[in-house]
Structures are given as C-alpha cells and as structure tokens.
Scaffold this motif. Structure first.
Motif, short mmCIF file in Angstrom:
data_model
loop_
_atom_site.label_atom_id
_atom_site.label_comp_id
_atom_site.label_asym_id
_atom_site.label_seq_id
_atom_site.Cartn_x
_atom_site.Cartn_y
_atom_site.Cartn_z
N ALA A 113 0.84 -1.20 0.00
CA ALA A 113 0.00 0.00 0.00
C ALA A 113 0.87 1.25 0.00
N GLU A 114 1.93 1.25 0.81
CA GLU A 114 2.80 2.43 0.87
C GLU A 114 3.49 2.65 -0.48
N GLY A 115 3.86 1.55 -1.10
CA GLY A 115 4.45 1.67 -2.43
C GLY A 115 3.46 2.24 -3.42
N ALA A 116 2.22 1.82 -3.29
CA ALA A 116 1.19 2.33 -4.19
C ALA A 116 1.00 3.83 -3.98
N ALA A 117 1.04 4.28 -2.71
CA ALA A 117 0.88 5.70 -2.42
C ALA A 117 2.04 6.49 -3.01
N ALA A 118 3.25 5.94 -2.86
CA ALA A 118 4.43 6.64 -3.39
C ALA A 118 4.34 6.75 -4.92
N GLN A 119 3.82 5.69 -5.55
CA GLN A 119 3.67 5.72 -7.00
C GLN A 119 2.69 6.83 -7.42
N LEU A 120 1.56 6.91 -6.71
CA LEU A 120 0.57 7.94 -7.04
C LEU A 120 1.20 9.32 -6.86
N ALA A 121 1.92 9.50 -5.73
CA ALA A 121 2.53 10.80 -5.47
C ALA A 121 3.50 11.18 -6.59
N ALA A 122 4.28 10.20 -7.06
CA ALA A 122 5.22 10.48 -8.15
C ALA A 122 4.48 10.90 -9.40
N LYS A 123 3.35 10.20 -9.68
CA LYS A 123 2.58 10.56 -10.87
C LYS A 123 1.93 11.93 -10.73
N ILE A 171 -8.03 1.52 7.08
CA ILE A 171 -9.43 1.81 7.40
C ILE A 171 -10.20 0.55 7.03
N GLY A 172 -10.75 -0.12 8.04
CA GLY A 172 -11.41 -1.39 7.77
C GLY A 172 -10.41 -2.37 7.18
N ALA A 173 -10.92 -3.33 6.41
CA ALA A 173 -10.04 -4.38 5.92
C ALA A 173 -9.35 -4.01 4.61
N GLY A 174 -10.01 -3.21 3.79
CA GLY A 174 -9.53 -3.08 2.42
C GLY A 174 -9.04 -1.71 2.01
N PHE A 175 -8.89 -0.77 2.94
CA PHE A 175 -8.52 0.59 2.57
C PHE A 175 -7.36 1.09 3.42
N THR A 176 -6.56 1.99 2.86
CA THR A 176 -5.47 2.61 3.62
C THR A 176 -5.47 4.11 3.35
N PHE A 177 -5.31 4.85 4.44
CA PHE A 177 -5.27 6.32 4.38
C PHE A 177 -3.81 6.77 4.47
N PHE A 178 -3.43 7.73 3.66
CA PHE A 178 -2.03 8.19 3.61
C PHE A 178 -1.93 9.70 3.79
N VAL A 179 -0.83 10.12 4.41
CA VAL A 179 -0.42 11.52 4.36
C VAL A 179 0.95 11.53 3.69
N VAL A 180 1.07 12.35 2.66
CA VAL A 180 2.30 12.38 1.87
C VAL A 180 2.82 13.81 1.79
N TYR A 181 4.12 13.97 2.02
CA TYR A 181 4.78 15.26 1.82
C TYR A 181 5.75 15.12 0.65
N GLY A 182 5.90 16.17 -0.11
CA GLY A 182 6.86 16.11 -1.19
C GLY A 182 6.98 17.44 -1.90
N SER A 183 7.96 17.51 -2.76
CA SER A 183 8.21 18.72 -3.52
C SER A 183 7.61 18.56 -4.92
N VAL A 184 6.82 19.53 -5.35
CA VAL A 184 6.25 19.41 -6.69
C VAL A 184 7.18 20.05 -7.72
N ARG A 185 7.21 19.41 -8.86
CA ARG A 185 8.02 19.94 -9.95
C ARG A 185 7.37 21.15 -10.61
N HIS A 186 6.05 21.22 -10.48
CA HIS A 186 5.30 22.21 -11.27
C HIS A 186 5.61 23.65 -10.86
N LEU A 187 5.52 24.51 -11.85
CA LEU A 187 5.67 25.95 -11.61
C LEU A 187 4.32 26.61 -11.80
#
Lengths: 258, 541
Positions: A44-54, A68-84
C-alpha cells in the motif's frame, strides 16, 4: 476570490513564476492526503508513493499510513512538486456580482431599500416538484446555507406547487413583489421553457416596465438563456440560497454591494 | 456525574410554565385527526402496497428519478376515498371495518383493491353495526400493536444478550448515499469502526411528501427514503453486525414532516431504536402547518413511547440560524417544551434524547467555557434524559485542520459534561459529504478524547458562583422569562409561534403545508390505535 495570487506584494515582486512554499523559497513543498482501496502494508505504501510520483511529487515521503477497515489505507504524503505556477497565466472567473454573506445581504437591503425586500416564490404549471424552490426559500435551506426566509430584511412567500401564472401575476401585483422566483423541475416536452416564456409574457403584458425582477431556476436550465426566455436571470443546478440572495441585492439595490 | 446546583424554585417554575404553554397544543391534538394519523391506523392493521400513478397530471416525474415517489400507497388511496365519501371526522376505522364486516370485501387488502378499482362504497355504521366495526378495527390494530410490543421485547433481549455500548456517550454516525443497498455496507463498516448508533439521513424533501414511499429504494437525493422495507433491510444488517461485534448497534431515522405518524408506526413495526422527532422543527424550518404538526406529533410520540424508542429532538437547529450565545435560552425553552409534550404523550425520561449543540463562535473569548456552561445546564436540568450532543457546523469553514481541533473540543465538552449521545462531527463539514477517511479520522478523534479524558466527568465540578455556574443560571433565568411570555399567550405555544417567538420566522396556525389534511373530530369518532395507546399511558401513569 482574492486568494489567487494577487497578494499585497504584487507591486514589488515582479516574478511571475512561483512554487509552493514550505519553509524555504522555491522548495515546492506540498502535503496531500488520500485513501487507496488497498489493505495496509508495504504494498500500500508503495502504491501511495507511485501515485505521489505521478502527481508530480519528487521526492515524495509517505509520512503516515493507517488502515481503514479491511480493504482501505489512508495516507499523508509530503513532497516537492516539480510544477511551476505562472501568475501571469492565472485567470479568475468572476461572477458579475459579489457573493454576500447573509448579514451583508440584510445590511444592503436595510441601507438601500429602507424596507423589506418582497420575494414571491412558486412552481408554475403542472410542476409539483417543490424541492428546488423550497431549498432556496425554506429556512432549512440547501448546502449548509439557510433559505431566503431566514433573512430579517426579506418578506418571503412561498406559494408552493402548481400555481397558475395569472394567479402569480395578481399576487405579485398585490404584494408589490420586488422579485418573483420560479422553479421548474419537470422538463417533459420542454415544459420548463414553455412555462417560463408564458410567465415572462404574462408579466410583461400585465405590468410592463413595472414588473418585478423575474428569476427562474431548475436543474435543466441553461443559465445563458435568460434573455431568450424573457426573464432577468436563470439559475442552474446546484444554486445556493446565498447566490440567489446576492443576485437580488445586485439587481435590485443600487450600490448594494458593501 | 456532578450536576450544577440549579435554583430549585426556578427549575420548578420553568417546568410549570412549559406545561402551561404546551397545554393548548395538547388540547388541539386531542380534538383533531389528520390524514397521516388515519393512514397510520391502516398501517398498524397491516395494510401495505402501492399503485403506479395513472393520469393524475403530477406524476410526470423527472428524468432518471422514476420509482420511489411515483407510486401512491394504498393507505393514501383508502383514506382519500373515505374522506371524499363520508368524511374523516369519525376516523377511517368505522367506515373501513364496517365495509369488511358487512361483507363488501373479505379483508383489508381486498378492500383496498376495490378502492383502487373505484368500486368501494363507504358508509358510516350506527348502533350494533358501529360496535361490530369498532371491535373488528380494534382487533386488527391490536395485531400491529402486538408486533410493536414484540419488537420492544426483542430489543430488550438483544441488549441483554449482546450488551449496550461500553461507555457513554454513545457514538452516533450518519450514512446517506441515497441507495439502501449502498447504505448497508457503509453502516456495517461504521459500526465495526466504533459507531453505536447509525442514522440514515432521508432524501432531500421527504418531509414534504404527504405519503411514505414503498419498498426498497435506490434513488434518494442526498439521503435515502424512509420506507418500511428500507427500515427492515437496515435493521437486519445491523442485527448481523451486532452479533459479530458483541454489542447492540442502534438504528435511527426521522419521524418528522408530513408523515410523522406513519413513519413512527413503521419504525415500531421494524424495530428502529431512535427517531428524530421535534415539537417545532417542521413548523419553523419546513413551513409545515402548526396544527398538522402538533396533531401528528402527539400520535407519533405515543407510538414511540409504546415501542420503547428514544426520540431525538432538534434544538441544534436553532443555533444554526441564531447566535449560539444570544439564543442559548431558546434551546432550553425548546427542551422544556419538548419534555412537557413528550411526557404528556407517555414517553419516559430515558426516552428523551433532548438536543443541543456546540455552535458558539470559536473566536469569542471564553467560547469553550460558555459551551460547557450550556451543556452542564442541559445535563443538570434533565438528569435522566440521554442528551444528544450535536457537533459544530456553523463555524466549520472549510479549514479542515481547524475543524478537526474544534471537533476535538466538542468531543471533550461531551465527555466532561456527561452527554448521552454524541453525533460525530466531520472536519469536512460544509465541504463534502463525508469521505471514508473523514469518518475514520472523526472516530479516531472521538476515541482519543474519550480514552484520554472520558473519566474527567468524575472530576469536573464547576464551583458554585464560578463562571460556568453563573452563566447557566443566566440562561435558565432568560429561559423562564421567555416561557412566561409564551405561557401568557392566549393560545400558548401556537400563538407564540405565529408571533415569531422562535427564530425570525412567523408561522400562523392556518399557514404552511398540510392544513387540508387536518380534520376536527366528531364526539363519536373512533381511532382504535389511539384507544390502545391511551390505555397504555393511563396504565403507566
């Protein structure tokens, strides 16, 4: 709408390109949170990192994840955006009138009219669906906003469903209505358009230039059709009481905006 | 629990005035019936079913929304036709069971079918015929009443076997997808995540429908229609999850709007556990006719009393329209009026989920102390009622981080002041309908506060003469003054509402929706449901 980049620094700061600010100019730091339909764990963490990269976050740090329950995971992600952000390219879609708070609306009516603003509402023709007009007029309101009835400076009458157009004209004349609000939900064979034209014609014929402001609304209306239908304003799906109240102040009270 | 030492003379005066202000409402309710009360009688006698609308002009529907609200229930057809043919001033029971007893139809469904076919002819029985019809009606309605009684016993058994939630306040969560088959997994997930009470919000505008839709529904807007079948499906789903979790998960819906009596009956028949039911909400916020509301409400509360259902009143709504400090006493007044009307209808104090809310502007100095004062006042004034504590909505601005903090303080106030039912606040209030993660974060907030500080209820005893004590006394004094003004009106509460005493809205007794469904009763009127319910109230008094 003042938050879209038009800061007080504009005069001094000539840069038209900015990035998000964490604690250092240009660091581009943002924080996002989201849920993925994946059980918690390394995958799941890898999936979150992939989404953040995209999403353009690089490097991205998944700082928190919890199941959250059996089938869901909640994430907080920090990062630097490339966009201007190009401030010169920012376009602010402006409403033709300012959105006022309920107390601003009341204050504008008090100062501008020195009497209550008289509003009549109805569903006309055979339309029995009062959900729209009720959402705009009832104290209960819509989308967390109270309806027009709640305004101290408005005298609101909701005539309900299946009101005949001549009866509405007579009532508007008797009550010296400033505005008539009509809701149309049923659209079979374009009934909403036909009924609205009939409404506009009846008011024009009976009252000419002295007619009240005519406002119609409903989920199938195109807001650009007002002139074609002969009314002053058309509201579409999702309109809130505050938008209607702000429009009434704009249209009926000279210098109404605070 | 440490209650405030309220002035007993002032408290006594407040209750006495509330009873006096409510009396004209009770008198009015006793002298009238409504179409919905009469339909509720037929529902208790087991009549279900609905016909498609044919050629009635207003059944055109809107594209994509056909179904739930396009079918006329048989109870509506029968009551309408009885009303047209012989009037409703003696109630629907005598003409209906006279028709059955005299062989016009073998039973109630067959009679309803003949009404649908346009062949039914109703007459008012006299003498022995009337006695025969009255007895038959009573037997038929008693069957429904027995089912309500059995549900109450079943709930008591399940609570005894599975247990109540481990602590107070009970955690109350809302689901609202519009589709009962989506609501069910969400409700089950919420229960597994810690919810003790599940409320299914109704479709926008259902309170203004003068009929109860039929069957399982999937097309509500911003909520799911309250129907008997939806109630049954959700209760069954929660029974399943209750067994799995080892605690009885309660189910809530709304007995409000134009069909209060019928929805109350359906709730009793399908073992709902709590119902929103406020004395004045429909009048003030939905412009439902005051007479209609009061007649319907008394009947619905008698049914709730019988069914062992906890009512939730709607005082939180006043604070969303008025300033929560200036209008604090209107909440107290409404709680006292709701209590007076509920007790008259036979509800016990443990069934009174009186509402109040955390809506003071957080930018106001001492806002949290004021919240504690108001919450303590309610707690001390109604020591045996499971108060319903409602989260901030008005000052939730879209700043979700600040909102999360505010909800934490709301939870803390609930824990400190011993509230009975805590509606879980969402940090995304006023932003989106709650996401899965919003609900999860909100429950984490509640759990943290209750685990960390739940026991503080033992230690928290505001000193006499301190800020909280003085503020509570001020609000109670203002409440007594307002109750005095209401009680002095010639028609008590009814006239006070017409004069705009509550909120900014005037609601005259002859205005609003649903007045045409109110009928003055003839001295020979028969309502077997009311007879059975009143026997119960008398027996308990």
């Amino acid at each position: 709408m003042p938050e879209n980049g038009h800061s007080g620094h504009e005069g001094r700061d000539v840069r038209s390109t900015v990035r998000p600010y964490g604690d250092t100019t240009g660091d581009g730091m943002v924080q996002v949170s989201f849920t993925l339909p994946v059980p918690p764990g390394p995958r799941a963490e890898g999936a979150a990192a992939q989404l953040a990269a995209k999403m353009g976050l690089a490097p991205a740090l998944v700082v928190h994840s919890s199941g959250i329950g059996a089938g869901f995971t909640f994430f907080v992600v920090y990062g630097s955006v490339r966009h201007l952000v190009d401030l010169d390219a920012v376009q602010v879609a402006e409403r033709a009138y300012p959105l006022l708070s309920p107390s601003q609306v009341d204050a504008a009516v008090r100062a501008g009219l020195r009497r209550k603003l008289v509003v009549l509402g109805a569903c006309i023709g055979t339309d029995a669906h009062t959900v729209g007009i009720d959402a705009i007029l009832n104290v209960k309101g819509f989308a967390g906003e109270k309806g027009l009835e709640h305004h101290r400076e408005m005298a609101v009458t909701n005539l309900g469903a299946q009101v005949a157009v001549p009866a509405l004209v007579a009532r508007a004349r008797a009550e010296r209505a400033d505005a008539v609000l009509v809701s149309q939900v049923v659209t079979q064979r374009d009934a909403h358009l036909r009924n609205t034209r009939e409404l506009a014609a009846a008011f024009r014929q009976a009252m000419g230039e002295d007619r009240p402001l005519l406002v119609v609304g409903g989920p199938r209306f195109d807001p650009a059709m007002a002139a074609e239908l002969g009314v002053d304003k058309v509201f579409g799906r999702g309109t809130t009481p505050g938008e209607v109240a702000s429009y009434l102040v704009h249209a009926l009270i000279p210098d109404g905006a605070p | 629990m440490n209650a405030l030492a309220l002035d007993p003379v002032l408290v006594g005066r407040a209750r006495e005035l509330a009873v006096r202000a409510a009396q004209p409402v009770v008198d009015l309710a006793r002298r009238h019936t409504t179409v919905s009360v009469e339909r509720a009688v037929l529902r208790l006698a087991g009549l279900t079913g609905a016909d498609p609308v044919t050629g009635s002009g207003d059944g055109e529907g809107t594209d994509g929304e056909g179904g739930a609200t396009d079918r006329v229930p048989w109870v509506n057809r029968v009551v309408d036709v009885v009303g047209e043919q012989v009037g409703l001033d003696r109630g629907v029971a005598l003409p209906v069971w006279h028709a059955i007893c005299s062989g016009a139809a073998p039973d109630l469904p067959a009679l309803a079918a003949s009404v649908g076919a346009g062949t039914a002819r109703f007459t008012l029985p006299t003498g022995a015929d009337a006695e025969r019809a009255r007895a038959a009606a009573r037997d038929a309605v008693a069957a429904g009443m027995a089912r309500i009684d059995a549900n109450r016993r079943r709930r008591e058994q399940l609570v005894a076997a599975l247990g109540d939630p481990p602590r107070r306040p009970w955690i109350y969560l809302i689901v609202a997808t519009g589709d009962i088959h989506e609501d069910i997994p969400q409700a089950q997930a919420a229960a597994r995540a810690g919810a003790d009470v599940i409320a299914v919000i109704r479709s926008t505008g259902q309170s203004l429908l003068d009929f109860v839709p039929e069957g399982a529904t999937r097309t509500g807007y911003a909520g799911t229609y309250a129907t008997g079948e939806n109630f049954r499906l959700m209760r069954a789903a929660l029974d399943q999850v209750s067994g799995e979790l080892g605690r009885y998960v309660r189910l809530t819906n709304y007995a409000s709007g134009l069909c209060m009596p019928e929805i109350a009956v359906l709730a009793g028949l399908e073992r709902l556990d709590m119902m929103l039911n406020d004395a004045m909400y429909g009048i003030l916020f939905r412009d439902i006719n005051p007479r209609r509301t009061f007649v319907d409400q008394r009947f619905s509360r008698m049914v709730h009393a019988r069914a062992g259902i906890v009512i939730n009143t709607g005082e939180d709504n006043y604070l969303t329209t008025a300033d929560a400090v200036d209008a604090a006493h209107t909440v107290t007044v409404s709680q006292l009026l709701n209590e007076a009307l509920a007790r008259e209808a036979g509800l016990a104090d443990w069934q009174l989920g009186l509402g109040h809310a955390f809506e003071i502007d957080p930018d106001l100095p001492d806002s949290f102390r004021l919240e504690l004062a108001h919450a303590m006042l309610a707690r001390s004034l109604f020591p045996d009622a499971p108060l319903k504590w409602m989260p901030p909505t008005k000052h939730m601005t879209g700043d979700v981080f600040r909102g999360y903090l505010l909800d934490g303080f709301f939870n803390l106030a609930g824990a400190l002041t011993g509230q009975g039912i805590l509606l879980v606040g969402m940090m995304t209030e006023a932003v989106v309908t709650p996401w899965l993660s919003d609900r999860d974060l909100a429950l984490r907030n509640v759990r943290y506060v209750l685990d960390a500080a739940g026991g503080l209820v033992e230690d928290f005893a505001p000193p006499a003469g301190g800020f909280i004590d003085r503020r509570a006394h001020t609000v109670l004094t203002e409440a007594v003054a307002l109750l005095q003004r209401i009680a002095e009106h010639p028609q008590g509460l009814i006239q006070a509402i017409a004069d705009g005493t509550f909120g900014t809205t005037r609601r005259p007794p002859d205005g609003g929706r649903g007045l045409d469904g109110v009928v003055a009763l003839d001295p020979d009127a028969c309502n077997p449901a009311l007879e059975l319910l009143e026997e119960e109230v008398v027996a308990r008094a």
